[in-house]
Design a protein around this motif. Structure first.
Motif, mmCIF file in Angstrom:
data_model
loop_
_atom_site.group_PDB
_atom_site.id
_atom_site.type_symbol
_atom_site.label_atom_id
_atom_site.label_comp_id
_atom_site.label_asym_id
_atom_site.label_seq_id
_atom_site.Cartn_x
_atom_site.Cartn_y
_atom_site.Cartn_z
ATOM 1 N N LYS A 130 90.313 91.764 75.466
ATOM 2 C CA LYS A 130 90.828 91.845 76.840
ATOM 3 C C LYS A 130 90.062 90.902 77.755
ATOM 4 O O LYS A 130 90.637 90.237 78.628
ATOM 5 C CB LYS A 130 90.694 93.280 77.360
ATOM 6 N N LYS A 133 91.259 87.468 77.295
ATOM 7 C CA LYS A 133 92.576 87.245 77.897
ATOM 8 C C LYS A 133 92.440 87.101 79.398
ATOM 9 O O LYS A 133 93.091 86.262 80.020
ATOM 10 C CB LYS A 133 93.497 88.409 77.557
ATOM 11 N N LYS A 134 91.558 87.912 79.983
ATOM 12 C CA LYS A 134 91.398 87.881 81.432
ATOM 13 C C LYS A 134 90.901 86.522 81.891
ATOM 14 O O LYS A 134 91.287 86.018 82.944
ATOM 15 C CB LYS A 134 90.402 88.967 81.816
ATOM 16 N N ASN A 135 90.053 85.900 81.062
ATOM 17 C CA ASN A 135 89.518 84.606 81.424
ATOM 18 C C ASN A 135 90.330 83.463 80.841
ATOM 19 O O ASN A 135 89.853 82.332 80.811
ATOM 20 C CB ASN A 135 88.067 84.509 80.945
ATOM 21 N N SER A 136 91.517 83.762 80.400
ATOM 22 C CA SER A 136 92.466 82.836 79.782
ATOM 23 C C SER A 136 91.823 81.980 78.698
ATOM 24 O O SER A 136 91.863 80.747 78.736
ATOM 25 C CB SER A 136 93.203 81.999 80.815
ATOM 26 N N LEU B 29 93.850 83.563 87.648
ATOM 27 C CA LEU B 29 93.351 84.175 86.425
ATOM 28 C C LEU B 29 93.811 85.621 86.341
ATOM 29 O O LEU B 29 93.872 86.333 87.341
ATOM 30 C CB LEU B 29 91.820 84.147 86.415
ATOM 31 N N ASN B 30 94.098 86.044 85.114
ATOM 32 C CA ASN B 30 94.514 87.404 84.832
ATOM 33 C C ASN B 30 95.859 87.766 85.446
ATOM 34 O O ASN B 30 96.100 88.913 85.799
ATOM 35 C CB ASN B 30 93.450 88.417 85.301
ATOM 36 N N ASP B 56 97.197 91.404 84.668
ATOM 37 C CA ASP B 56 97.506 91.565 83.251
ATOM 38 C C ASP B 56 96.540 92.517 82.546
ATOM 39 O O ASP B 56 96.827 93.671 82.315
ATOM 40 C CB ASP B 56 97.495 90.178 82.585
ATOM 41 N N ALA B 57 95.381 92.040 82.162
ATOM 42 C CA ALA B 57 94.482 92.834 81.332
ATOM 43 C C ALA B 57 93.854 93.996 82.115
ATOM 44 O O ALA B 57 93.669 95.079 81.585
ATOM 45 C CB ALA B 57 93.395 91.959 80.736
ATOM 46 N N ASP B 58 93.499 93.734 83.371
ATOM 47 C CA ASP B 58 93.027 94.856 84.198
ATOM 48 C C ASP B 58 93.484 94.618 85.630
ATOM 49 O O ASP B 58 94.393 93.829 85.841
ATOM 50 C CB ASP B 58 91.506 95.061 84.073
ATOM 51 N N PHE B 100 85.600 85.276 86.797
ATOM 52 C CA PHE B 100 85.297 86.674 87.109
ATOM 53 C C PHE B 100 83.808 86.947 86.984
ATOM 54 O O PHE B 100 83.290 87.867 87.619
ATOM 55 C CB PHE B 100 86.069 87.601 86.177
#
Lengths: 402, 177
Positions: A130, A133-136, B29-30, B56-58, B100
């Protein structure tokens, strides 16, 4: 041709001593890594690749993302096998290395070779996924070697957590007669999300005609629209004249591939050529008969050594056409799945006088009314001897070099 | 009140900065691939209540907006639903390529905690002095109103004015006669 920074995570744990992948798991892995590095740097000269090891005393970054292929290959020497693989730490360090890449415009990708059992539990891996993914960050997993304790399941879960729009992939490679690298060449890890394999990969695997045709259409919109159009036209002509030229082309194709491989090595350092160069290339392909390809290749192989250092752009542009010519020739020949020649399409192309003169008119250095050019065209249509054609080929080349 | 009057007077000179956004450099991002940043920023899409930017992820989102010229940022309007709309929004001026992991490395230029009024469209007035010379803006959406897994943003509008800088794209070559 995606601009990408890649970190490759190598498994150098004790499990890699096993010989179920010839010659040993570690060696097979090293070969695959070398191939991937080459393919990445080939597909886009600004791509960078870095390498780290996951086992041994701890996760160690061998080389930070760089576009210098030599440095990457050098660091693969003298690697020691031992310890246990720490997958989570490896991926996290890889992510950190990518975060500090110099060119922030590059997409981030991690390629993991998971050969030994995975100690972490599914939950932890999903959290890591995850975060990626969050940080692409995209993730490619090569699952080989040991298969126990739900390893496959864990890796699939990791992939599902990371995957965003199919940019991440997993490949399961069972032990068997095929080398690890050969299996990987046909996977999206090599071919880059269906864009098409690089010329490097195609030439490395002698019979990878499928990869090359992928490359052609992958290049189309990005690199040279005019070259793409020309190649597409030649493909169509080929299909019409396949039977006649098949035999002749088979001989030529095997010789050219060898020449093409060496050209690829010099090609990696060359900047991309303009559209006019593409036209020049196409005409020069058109001018050659297959039997004169060898002479053209020999000529071009003499020239690159001098052309690489040239500051004079005009000369280097002209000379640069030749290694490009060799690669383009190799591509267009390999395009036909039955090894038919480019000669067939070429002669038909040239038969269309208006098409040729329109292309010639667009070339900067060529005047369609020039007597030598007109002579070439006339001789093309008469299908004269290869020797004569080669002389005339040199004449328009010199014409363009002026 | 004179303060209120001067506030509205300032407001009158503010324009929607939509025209000055450099779309080629906009990143988020995200974001969820089906619900992307254009749904919240672009003209037309942002007015449509059905089209949202979703995480997306959070629940966090990191939006990077470069501008074609230097601007002063006066206020920002963030619209969303009462449950899934953003709550804490941190703004960073002129920081490139944030991730992030480094949002907490330096203090934001301003922080806004959105109330239900704001989510309906009332702009949040920012510390104008902090946004006098803005080339790029990073918007960090830290959490949402109800603490759910997905944050949904319907519209993001930026209000401010331009500094009199040259728009490089407007420079044209003088024809030689």
């Amino acid at each position: 041709m995606v601009l990408e920074a890649t970190m490759i995570c190598i498994d150098n744990s004790e499990w890699m001593r096993n010989g179920d992948y010839a010659p040993s798991r570690f060696q097979a892995q090293a070969d695959a890594v070398n191939l991937i590095c080459g393919a990445k740097t080939q597909s886009n000269p600004e791509n960078t690749v870095g390498v780290l090891t996951m086992a041994g005393k701890g996760v160690r970054v061998l080389v930070t993302p760089t576009s210098d292929l030599g440095k990457i290959l050098a660091c693969m020497h003298g690697l020691e096998i031992g310890g246990e693989m720490n997958l989570a730490a490896g991926i996290q360090v890889a992510q950190l290395a990518l975060k500090h890449r110099q060119n922030k415009k590059q997409q981030q990708r991690i390629i993991v070779f998971a050969g030994s059992p995975v100690m972490h539990d599914k939950k932890a891996l999903e959290m890591i996924g995850k975060k990626l993914k969050k940080n692409s960050v995209a993730l490619d997993i090569v699952n080989f070697g040991e298969d126990d304790g739900g390893k496959t399941e864990k890796l699939e879960a990791l992939l599902a957590a990371v995957n965003n729009n199919d940019t991440s992939h997993i490949v399961h490679v069972p032990a068997g007669p095929n080398a690890l690298s050969d299996v990987l060449i046909s996977t999206p890890i090599f071919t880059g999300d269906g864009e098409g394999g690089s010329g490097f990969a195609a030439s490395a695997a002698a019979a990878a005609a499928g990869g090359v045709s992928g490359f052609e259409f992958g290049v189309d919109p990005n690199l040279d629209p005019e070259l793409a159009l020309a190649l597409r036209v030649s493909m169509e002509e080929e299909r019409a004249r396949q039977e006649a030229a098949a035999k002749q082309a088979a001989e030529e194709a095997s010789k050219e591939e060898k020449g093409g491989e060496e050209q690829d090595a010099t090609m990696t350092e060359r900047a991309s050529e303009g559209a006019s160069e593409a036209d020049n290339k196409k005409i020069e392909i058109a001018d050659d008969d297959d039997t004169s390809l060898q002479q053209a290749l020999a000529m071009s192989m003499d020239e690159p050594t001098s052309s690489q250092d040239l500051q004079d752009t005009e000369m280097s542009d002209a000379a640069a056409e030749d290694p490009e010519l060799a690669l383009a020739l190799q591509l267009s020949v390999q395009d036909s799945t039955k090894d038919s020649s480019s000669q067939a399409d070429v002669s038909k192309l040239l038969a269309d006088q208006s098409f040729v003169s329109s292309i010639l008119a667009s070339l900067p250095g060529v005047d369609p009314n020039d007597p030598s050019v007109k002579e070439v065209l006339a001789s093309m249509q008469n299908q004269s001897e290869p020797q004569q054609k080669q002389d005339e080929d040199k004449a328009p080349k010199k014409e363009e070099e002026k | 009140m004179s303060a209120a009057e001067s506030a509205t007077a300032i407001q009158r000179n503010q324009v929607d900065l939509l025209d000055f956004i450099d779309w080629s450099g906009v990143e988020c991002l995200n974001q969820s691939s089906s619900h992307s940043l254009s749904n919240a920023l672009k003209q037309g899409y942002r007015e449509d209540e059905g089209l949202n930017l979703e995480s997306d992820a959070d629940e966090q989102l990191l939006i990077y907006i470069p501008f074609t010229q230097v601007i002063k940022l006066h206020s920002i309007a963030v619209m969303g639903s009462e449950e899934d709309g953003p709550k804490t929004v941190k703004l960073f001026a002129n920081r490139e390529h944030m991730g992030f992991s480094n949002v907490s490395d330096f203090p934001p230029s301003d922080t806004a905690v959105l109330s239900p009024d704001n989510l309906k469209g009332k702009p949040v007035v920012l510390k104008y002095v902090k946004f006098q010379n803005v080339r790029s803006l990073t918007i960090f959406i830290e959490d949402n109103q109800s603490g759910s897994e997905i944050t949904k943003v319907q519209k993001i509008a930026l209000y401010g004015s331009t500094v009199e800088t040259t728009d490089m794209k407007g420079l044209k070559k003088i024809e030689d006669h």
